[in-house]
Design an enzyme around this catalytic site. Structure first.
Site, PDB file in Angstrom:
ATOM      1  N   HIS A   1     -30.130  20.982  16.260  1.00 11.30           N
ATOM      2  CA  HIS A   1     -29.880  22.352  15.837  1.00 11.30           C
ATOM      3  C   HIS A   1     -31.059  22.899  15.039  1.00 11.30           C
ATOM      4  O   HIS A   1     -31.522  24.026  15.263  1.00 11.30           O
ATOM      5  CB  HIS A   1     -28.593  22.406  15.007  1.00 11.30           C
ATOM      6  CG  HIS A   1     -28.143  23.781  14.662  1.00 11.30           C
ATOM      7  ND1 HIS A   1     -28.515  24.422  13.497  1.00 11.30           N
ATOM      8  CD2 HIS A   1     -27.344  24.653  15.325  1.00 11.30           C
ATOM      9  CE1 HIS A   1     -27.953  25.620  13.452  1.00 11.30           C
ATOM     10  NE2 HIS A   1     -27.242  25.787  14.556  1.00 11.30           N
TER      11      HIS A   1
ATOM     12  N   ASP B   1     -31.292  23.348   7.327  1.00  8.02           N
ATOM     13  CA  ASP B   1     -30.356  23.144   8.432  1.00  8.02           C
ATOM     14  C   ASP B   1     -29.690  21.780   8.285  1.00  8.02           C
ATOM     15  O   ASP B   1     -29.855  21.105   7.265  1.00  8.02           O
ATOM     16  CB  ASP B   1     -31.098  23.264   9.773  1.00  8.02           C
ATOM     17  CG  ASP B   1     -30.233  23.892  10.854  1.00  8.02           C
ATOM     18  OD1 ASP B   1     -29.346  23.201  11.379  1.00  8.02           O
ATOM     19  OD2 ASP B   1     -30.431  25.083  11.147  1.00  8.02           O
TER      20      ASP B   1
ATOM     21  N   SER C   1     -25.954  31.228  14.799  1.00 16.77           N
ATOM     22  CA  SER C   1     -27.104  30.392  14.459  1.00 16.77           C
ATOM     23  C   SER C   1     -28.348  30.825  15.216  1.00 16.77           C
ATOM     24  O   SER C   1     -29.468  30.740  14.704  1.00 16.77           O
ATOM     25  CB  SER C   1     -26.824  28.927  14.804  1.00 16.77           C
ATOM     26  OG  SER C   1     -26.065  28.298  13.818  1.00 16.77           O
TER      27      SER C   1
END
Length: 733
Positions: free
Chosen positions: A165, A138, A353
């Protein structure tokens, strides 16, 4: 040359072997170091080592060049946008375009139905990812000490920045569920967390060491590349295909992207820019991975999909050669998960995502389940094929360029695994150059026969270097599946990129490394054949075959009725009607003993030796029709051994009504069924699907059972009290 297999016939000795393999291995489900070594042994080690060496060399040169060109053009290497999203310059295209990675973010397990596999889930399988490992690459690394997964995250890049994230994605896969709505799909699994800087190098090494799955919820930023990049099979897609081909157990799962409404592609292969087609980029276009779209879905309490549509941001295919991309869809809307602000913080986010880790975690549970059932992990092509084979179809029949084959359905996938050799077939085969593969299956007219093939294809030697909408097929080894019966040929689904909004049709699919044939209400014997076009690169191609909706055996799962065949001085011979392809489990004991003795036999009789005069004995029997599908036990029978005068008795543990044939009413049922026998405080019930999957179990002390939460269909009800089991079938409206 034709290789033919008739899968209706199977020797009972094979079933005995499978059963003992199951009994010996089903308690060991974690991916141990020995298992990783076993997987690694199947890898093309030399090719992976050479490829990694080349990647490392290229990376050093590319980073130096990248910095020089970025400085010359005043490009930022890393940037945090106004919305908080991080982007990073990762490469320079063949045409000089800057290639930036971005994250695709604007309860995942519910939509994928993975929650039905968890402990306390609908299927009672206790699959939570215990000891399993998944890689997450990521924008940065996950917050290692978050309370939701402390000690189950390993940081793979020591100097990488902690990223919100990455933390969110990691939590969606493995969060314990201290906050219930943030529970991860595989909430006892382990994650190795990396940043995206050296993703190909690190994945090559991890896959060589036996990694099964990795999650990539990022990709090339769509507004900084020219139009020809969209849908193009470029070097990055080629590189990832090469990794997966050389490590056949490794599967990359990637987000499709959030560019549907971006209007970044001014010259799509189909429609107008505003229509949102043809906006996939980079490794999302690889052949061998799974690319995940975002869906808004509603699931009922029984894991049934009620409504679904594609998220308004989720990127559409097609890719330039017309392949079906995205492959599948997961929940991308308002997913609550862990946040990096503190080790107790949470955040809600949306985007492909968020859809992707739900699918990744689901796939990890299916690998765990296959290991539990059969003692081994599936190849990546089998795992991918299973997910696409069992996905919930949306809107028009067949796949589409918005959500691929539909919504991920872990529950159906697990049922197909469980029913292997009973009502489904799963096999990993090899097709050699010039050969074909064929076998017969039987369908009974009440289900859809579905047969699919999936294969990890050789990376294409062709890569696009700047041609807009180049239709050259990336597929190298083109396999074909056909089903025939009485001169009629049934063809697989295919899509037409020139009519990307139209429904799928059936025909010769020349571009996809996955093909699926469906025959509703199939009845009779069908021949499934797998062939190939042209010359196979490397003179062979491994492929995975999945078939569902068939009768793989004529074995009956009804409990056998047992009688005394003959007696001798210290022996009785028990006999029962034979069931073809069956294995029998007989349990026996002296009536007052606590533990049963157990034997597995493939003949329909059993000689019980060493009996004593005036001693009372008990026994019961059940039939195995496959490794996981068995009848209920027969009622416990007893006898007092008196030599030739021995006669059978039956224990009546369900009270004085035991002689009454067991049934339920009303049948069909709506909200409730009632039993026609009295029950006690110790009586329990179990409701099973016709495929043998347990759906509900509880006490049946008041002779009434609530079935309002079951979807319409046919079910098996089992009642148990002490040593007695009774069963009947009922239909729920």
């Amino acid at each position: 040359m034709l290789t033919t297999y008739n899968l209706i016939y199977r020797k009972s000795s094979v079933l005995i072997l499978l059963l003992f393999v199951f009994l010996a291995t089903n308690v060991v489900t974690a991916q141990t170091s020995q298992e990783r070594l076993k997987i690694a042994a199947n890898n093309k080690k030399t090719e992976l080592a050479n490829f990694k060496s080349n990647l490392v060399s290229d990376y050093a040169l590319e980073r130096t060049h990248l910095k020089e060109v970025a400085k010359l053009n005043n490009w930022k290497i890393k940037e945090t946008l106004a919305n908080g999203k991080k982007i990073e310059l990762q490469g320079i295209g063949v045409d000089g375009s800057p290639l930036y990675y971005e994250t695709y973010s604007d309860q995942a397990g519910l939509v994928s139905r993975a929650s039905t596999l968890n402990t306390d889930g609908l299927m009672g399988l206790h699959l939570d990812g215990d000891g399993m490992k998944v890689g997450v690459w990521d924008a940065g690394v996950a917050l290692e000490n978050h309370i939701e997964y402390t000690s189950r995250v390993t940081i793979g890049d020591d100097n990488a920045e902690v990223d919100t994230h990455a933390t969110h994605v990691t939590g969606s896969i493995i969060s314990t569920g201290l906050k219930r709505d943030a529970k991860g799909v595989a909430n006892m699994a382990n994650v190795v967390s990396h940043d995206w800087t050296r993703d190909k190098i690190e994945v090559t090494e991890a896959a060589a060491d036996g990694l099964l799955l990795s999650n990539h919820s990022y990709g090339i930023k769509a507004d900084r590349v020219p139009d020809w990049y969209f849908g193009a099979y470029t070097k990055v897609a080629q590189d990832w295909d090469k990794i997966m081909y050389n490590a056949p157990y490794y599967l990359m799962v990637t987000a499709a992207g959030n560019a549907q409404k971006s209007r970044d592609n001014l010259e799509p292969t189909y429609g107008k820019t505003a229509d949102g087609f043809d906006v996939l980029l980079g490794f999302t276009i690889s052949k061998n991975n799974i690319t995940v779209a975002g869906a808004n879905s509603k699931i009922d309490g029984n894991g049934n999909l009620k409504t679904a549509d594609v998220c308004t941001y989720s990127s559409f295919g097609p890719v330039d050669d017309g392949r079906i991309k995205p492959d599948i869809a997961g929940n991308g809307g308002a997913v609550l998960s862990t946040d990096a602000a503190s080790n107790t913080s949470y955040e809600t986010s949306s985007g492909t995502s968020m859809a992707t880790p739900g699918v990744t975690g689901s796939l990890l549970l299916l690998q765990q389940y296959n290991k539990e059932l059969y003692g081994a992990y599936m190849k990546a092509a089998t795992l991918k094929g299973l997910a696409l084979h069992t996905a919930d179809d949306i809107d028009d029949l067949g796949p589409d360029y918005k959500m691929g084959w539909g919504i991920m359905n872990s529950k159906t996938a697990a049922e197909v695994l469980n029913n292997k050799d009973f009502s489904s077939h799963i096999a990993e085969e090899t097709l050699e150059n010039g050969n074909s593969f064929s076998f017969d299956v039987t369908a009974e007219g009440n289900e859809t026969l579905i047969a699919s093939i999936s294969w990890t294809d050789v990376q294409s030697s062709f890569i696009n270097s700047g041609t807009l909408n180049n239709t050259t097929a990336a597929l190298v080894n083109d396999l074909d599946i056909r089903i025939t019966k009485d001169g009629q040929t049934f063809l697989p689904w295919k899509l037409n990129p020139a009519q990307a909004a139209s429904a799928a049709t059936k025909g010769d699919n020349k571009v996809d490394p996955f093909e699926r044939v469906e025959i509703p209400n199939a009845n009779g014997t069908y021949t499934i054949t797998v062939t190939h076009k042209g010359e196979l690169v490397n003179a062979m191609q491994d492929f995975s075959l999945i078939v569902s909706g068939v009768a793989m055996t004529t074995c009956s799962i009804n409990a056998p009725e047992v009688g005394l065949d003959e007696t001798e001085m210290t022996t009785v011979k028990l006999a029962w009607n034979a069931s073809e392809d069956a294995l029998y489990e007989i349990q026996y004991k002296e009536v007052h003993q606590q533990e049963w003795s157990t034997e597995y036999i493939s003949v329909n009789n059993f000689s019980w030796k060493g009996l004593l005069i005036d001693t009372t004995y008990s026994f019961r029997l059940r039939t195995f029709c496959s490794q996981n599908i068995a009848s209920e036990f027969s009622e416990v029978a007893t006898f007092t051994f008196n030599g030739e005068n021995t006669e059978l008795e039956t224990l009546h543990a369900l009270n004085e009504d035991s002689n009454i044939p067991f049934s339920v009413y009303p049948n069909p049922a709506v909200d409730e069924i009632q039993l026609n026998v009295k029950t006690s405080d110790t009586t329990t019930y179990r409701i099973m699907s016709t495929g043998g999957v347990a759906l509900k179990m509880d006490k049946a002390s008041d002779a009434r059972i609530n079935v309002s939460d079951l979807p319409s269909g046919l079910y098996i009800l089992q009642i148990q009290d002490a040593d007695v089991s009774k069963s009947t079938k009922f239909y729920k409206y």
